[in-house]
Design a protein around this motif. Structure first.
Motif, PDB file in Angstrom:
ATOM      1  N   ILE A 117       0.841  -1.263   0.137  1.00 22.42           N
ATOM      2  CA  ILE A 117       0.111   0.031   0.059  1.00 22.42           C
ATOM      3  C   ILE A 117       0.863   1.323   0.171  1.00 22.42           C
ATOM      4  O   ILE A 117       2.009   1.168   0.788  1.00 22.42           O
ATOM      5  CB  ILE A 117      -0.817   0.171   1.224  1.00 22.42           C
ATOM      6  N   ILE A 118       0.544   2.289  -0.949  1.00 20.63           N
ATOM      7  CA  ILE A 118       1.268   3.481  -0.768  1.00 20.63           C
ATOM      8  C   ILE A 118       0.098   4.720  -0.344  1.00 20.63           C
ATOM      9  O   ILE A 118      -1.053   4.467  -0.817  1.00 20.63           O
ATOM     10  CB  ILE A 118       1.793   3.884  -2.067  1.00 20.63           C
ATOM     11  N   THR A 119       0.467   5.544   0.311  1.00 18.29           N
ATOM     12  CA  THR A 119      -0.278   6.862   0.302  1.00 18.29           C
ATOM     13  C   THR A 119       0.489   8.122  -0.013  1.00 18.29           C
ATOM     14  O   THR A 119       1.677   8.128  -0.256  1.00 18.29           O
ATOM     15  CB  THR A 119      -0.834   6.965   1.933  1.00 18.29           C
ATOM     16  N   GLU A 120      -0.026   9.280   0.140  1.00 19.99           N
ATOM     17  CA  GLU A 120       0.621  10.358   0.229  1.00 19.99           C
ATOM     18  C   GLU A 120       1.644  10.635   1.260  1.00 19.99           C
ATOM     19  O   GLU A 120       1.529   9.872   2.152  1.00 19.99           O
ATOM     20  CB  GLU A 120      -0.568  11.576   0.219  1.00 19.99           C
ATOM     21  N   PRO A 121       2.561  11.229   0.999  1.00 24.09           N
ATOM     22  CA  PRO A 121       3.782  11.483   1.809  1.00 24.09           C
ATOM     23  C   PRO A 121       2.918  12.068   3.525  1.00 24.09           C
ATOM     24  O   PRO A 121       2.202  12.765   3.559  1.00 24.09           O
ATOM     25  CB  PRO A 121       4.566  12.639   1.578  1.00 24.09           C
ATOM     26  N   GLY A 122       3.463  11.354   4.426  1.00 26.53           N
ATOM     27  CA  GLY A 122       2.933  11.757   5.714  1.00 26.53           C
ATOM     28  C   GLY A 122       1.771  10.756   6.073  1.00 26.53           C
ATOM     29  O   GLY A 122       1.149  10.754   7.258  1.00 26.53           O
ATOM     30  N   ASP A 201       8.297  10.433  -2.295  1.00 26.74           N
ATOM     31  CA  ASP A 201       7.094  10.886  -2.971  1.00 26.74           C
ATOM     32  C   ASP A 201       5.796  10.342  -2.439  1.00 26.74           C
ATOM     33  O   ASP A 201       4.470  10.579  -2.709  1.00 26.74           O
ATOM     34  CB  ASP A 201       7.067  10.828  -4.486  1.00 26.74           C
ATOM     35  N   VAL A 202       6.079   9.179  -1.823  1.00 26.68           N
ATOM     36  CA  VAL A 202       4.783   8.423  -1.211  1.00 26.68           C
ATOM     37  C   VAL A 202       5.281   7.908   0.166  1.00 26.68           C
ATOM     38  O   VAL A 202       6.562   7.766   0.503  1.00 26.68           O
ATOM     39  CB  VAL A 202       4.443   7.288  -2.240  1.00 26.68           C
ATOM     40  N   GLU A 203       4.158   7.609   0.953  1.00 27.37           N
ATOM     41  CA  GLU A 203       4.477   6.660   2.182  1.00 27.37           C
ATOM     42  C   GLU A 203       4.242   5.275   1.836  1.00 27.37           C
ATOM     43  O   GLU A 203       2.916   4.999   1.421  1.00 27.37           O
ATOM     44  CB  GLU A 203       3.548   7.249   3.232  1.00 27.37           C
ATOM     45  N   THR A 204       4.947   4.322   2.227  1.00 29.21           N
ATOM     46  CA  THR A 204       4.705   2.912   2.278  1.00 29.21           C
ATOM     47  C   THR A 204       4.115   2.473   3.499  1.00 29.21           C
ATOM     48  O   THR A 204       4.617   2.730   4.779  1.00 29.21           O
ATOM     49  CB  THR A 204       5.883   2.159   2.008  1.00 29.21           C
ATOM     50  N   VAL A 205       2.813   1.586   3.558  1.00 29.05           N
ATOM     51  CA  VAL A 205       2.350   1.066   4.432  1.00 29.05           C
ATOM     52  C   VAL A 205       2.343  -0.503   4.416  1.00 29.05           C
ATOM     53  O   VAL A 205       2.050  -1.044   3.517  1.00 29.05           O
ATOM     54  CB  VAL A 205       0.774   1.489   4.529  1.00 29.05           C
TER      55      VAL A 205
END
Length: 255
Positions: A117-122, A201-205
């Motif tokens: 899963i990726i999200t916006e930074p932060g 550029d992305v956040e990894t979950v």
């Protein structure tokens, strides 16, 4: 556009042109500038790794240029079935390689990959796992099911008992990455290699169960490859120590 990479908006047009008349520089005899071009159709998730591999390969083969078509594996398989002149096909799954089994020689698994899963930074929506992606208030993007990353996402969510209602289904994994990194979507499912390449550029979950849904990447020369010897050399480079080091440095798993 780089000199060796074709954007996916031009891939279909090129495929038709090559199918109709071939490529002046890809017939093994060399182009007007004395170069010989090999045409490699590769899954979009391989873009960064294969660009580096091309640089290494060209350095070892004077007068040779690698020209890539990066797109979803299903789109590339369709082009091959339609007669596009391609020398090497690298798919993100075995299913799309099987579609063109009559057109390829001895496919070899050269890498593996899993989703995350990726999200916006932060991670502003505080997404902590797959269950959160079922929230109807979230804009979630995934790959279309006919694309390897989409088929893997379907398998993963079914195994974890999660039902998604995606805001969009993309034709290649890099489009999912772009929508999340640009803020058009809250979250998406991409390969770990794409998340790694995206950096800040992305956040990894952390994604439970992802390690149980592994995509195996096969590569093969085409039976009608115009530059057959070079195509075989390219496959050998990808599956050999130099190519494997590049792939593993980019986060791909071993075959």
């Amino acid at each position: 556009m780089s000199r060796r990479t074709l954007t996916t908006t031009t891939v279909a047009a090129l495929a038709l042109a090559l199918a109709a008349c071939g490529s002046d520089s890809g017939d093994g005899s060399g182009g007007e500038d004395g170069t010989t071009t090999i045409h490699v159709a590769a899954a979009a998730s391989l873009t960064e790794a294969f660009e580096e591999i091309a640089t290494d390969f060209e350095a070892e083969h004077e007068g040779v240029e690698v020209e890539y078509q990066f797109a979803g594996s299903s789109d590339l398989a369709t082009q091959i079935e339609g007669g596009a002149q391609i020398d090497v096909f690298a798919s993100a799954d075995e299913a799309n390689m099987d579609k063109v089994a009559d057109s390829v020689e001895d496919p070899q698994i050269f890498a593996t990959n899993v989703l995350t899963i990726i999200t916006e930074p932060g991670n502003p929506k505080k997404i902590s796992g797959l269950d959160d992606l079922a929230d109807p208030d979230l804009a979630v993007v995934v790959c279309a099911e006919q694309v390897p990353c989409g088929a893997a996402a379907t398998t993963l969510t079914e195994q974890q008992g999660v039902t998604l209602d995606p805001a969009s289904e993309e034709s290649k994994v890099t489009d999912v990455l772009t929508k999340v990194s640009s803020g058009e979507a809250d979250a998406g499912l991409v390969y770990v290699t794409d998340a790694t390449a995206a950096g800040e550029d992305v956040e990894t979950v952390e994604t439970e169960g992802a390690d149980e849904v592994v995509n195996s990447y096969p590569i093969a020369t085409l039976t009608d490859a115009a530059a057959a010897d070079l195509a075989e050399d390219f496959v050998a480079h990808v599956t050999g120590p130099e190519g494997q080091k590049v792939l593993q440095d980019k986060g791909f798993g071993t075959p």
